[in-house]
Design a protein around this motif. Sequence first.
Motif, PDB file in Angstrom:
ATOM      1  N   ASP A 149      -4.970   0.262   8.316  1.00  0.00           N
ATOM      2  CA  ASP A 149      -6.119   0.558   7.465  1.00  0.00           C
ATOM      3  C   ASP A 149      -6.966  -0.696   7.259  1.00  0.00           C
ATOM      4  OD1 ASP A 149      -7.949   1.547   5.699  1.00  0.00           O
ATOM      5  OD2 ASP A 149      -6.547   1.751   4.036  1.00  0.00           O
ATOM      6  N   LEU A 175       2.189   1.775  -3.507  1.00  0.00           N
ATOM      7  CA  LEU A 175       1.146   2.319  -4.363  1.00  0.00           C
ATOM      8  C   LEU A 175       0.986   3.819  -4.131  1.00  0.00           C
ATOM      9  CD1 LEU A 175      -0.989   1.715  -6.492  1.00  0.00           C
ATOM     10  CD2 LEU A 175      -2.562   1.139  -4.656  1.00  0.00           C
ATOM     11  N   SER A 176       1.084   4.252  -2.890  1.00  0.00           N
ATOM     12  CA  SER A 176       0.989   5.685  -2.577  1.00  0.00           C
ATOM     13  C   SER A 176       2.137   6.459  -3.221  1.00  0.00           C
ATOM     14  CB  SER A 176       1.020   5.912  -1.069  1.00  0.00           C
ATOM     15  OG  SER A 176      -0.157   5.422  -0.487  1.00  0.00           O
ATOM     16  N   ARG A 177       3.343   5.888  -3.168  1.00  0.00           N
ATOM     17  CA  ARG A 177       4.509   6.562  -3.755  1.00  0.00           C
ATOM     18  C   ARG A 177       4.435   6.625  -5.275  1.00  0.00           C
ATOM     19  NH1 ARG A 177       7.363   3.489   0.065  1.00  0.00           N
ATOM     20  NH2 ARG A 177       8.104   2.073  -1.538  1.00  0.00           N
ATOM     21  N   GLY A 199       1.669   6.239  -7.253  1.00  0.00           N
ATOM     22  CA  GLY A 199       0.469   6.887  -7.776  1.00  0.00           C
ATOM     23  C   GLY A 199       0.014   6.240  -9.071  1.00  0.00           C
ATOM     24  N   GLU A 211       0.831  -1.202   0.000  1.00  0.00           N
ATOM     25  CA  GLU A 211       0.000   0.000   0.000  1.00  0.00           C
ATOM     26  C   GLU A 211       0.869   1.257   0.000  1.00  0.00           C
ATOM     27  OE1 GLU A 211      -4.334   0.922   1.707  1.00  0.00           O
ATOM     28  OE2 GLU A 211      -2.922   0.150   3.171  1.00  0.00           O
ATOM     29  N   ALA A 212       1.968   1.226   0.729  1.00  0.00           N
ATOM     30  CA  ALA A 212       2.896   2.356   0.753  1.00  0.00           C
ATOM     31  C   ALA A 212       3.522   2.565  -0.622  1.00  0.00           C
ATOM     32  CB  ALA A 212       3.975   2.127   1.807  1.00  0.00           C
TER      33      ALA A 212
END
Length: 117
Positions: A52, A27-29, A31, A24-25
């Motif tokens: 989460d 994916l955040s980086r 985008g 998930e981290a």
Amino acid sequence: MVGYEALKRRVLVLGSGSRAAEIEALLSRLGSRAGFNLVGFVLCGDEQPGRDRSKLLGDCTALRALVEQHRVDEIVVGVRDRRNGHFPISKLLECKLEGTSIVDLPTFFEREPAMFS
């Protein structure tokens, strides 16, 4: 960019602890540059869910049904301890035989080269 989104792998993470949260981290980086969409996480054994819980889809007893329901292309095995008797090898094999790709966490990260840029 709608066409590009349709080409992304739909990923389900087996596990919901800190190792699984790394996806998930990532994916955040990344985008929109990520080559995957994170469908959600599946609890496995006595593992505690990460922070989460909104992406928590259920537990590994219903793995095949979750794969079908969410049209999953790939399962990433993010479970830390596979020796405790709770690892669903037969359920993973069922999914594999139905055409779902199964990869471990290191292999998944190696395939995402943008992670290091």
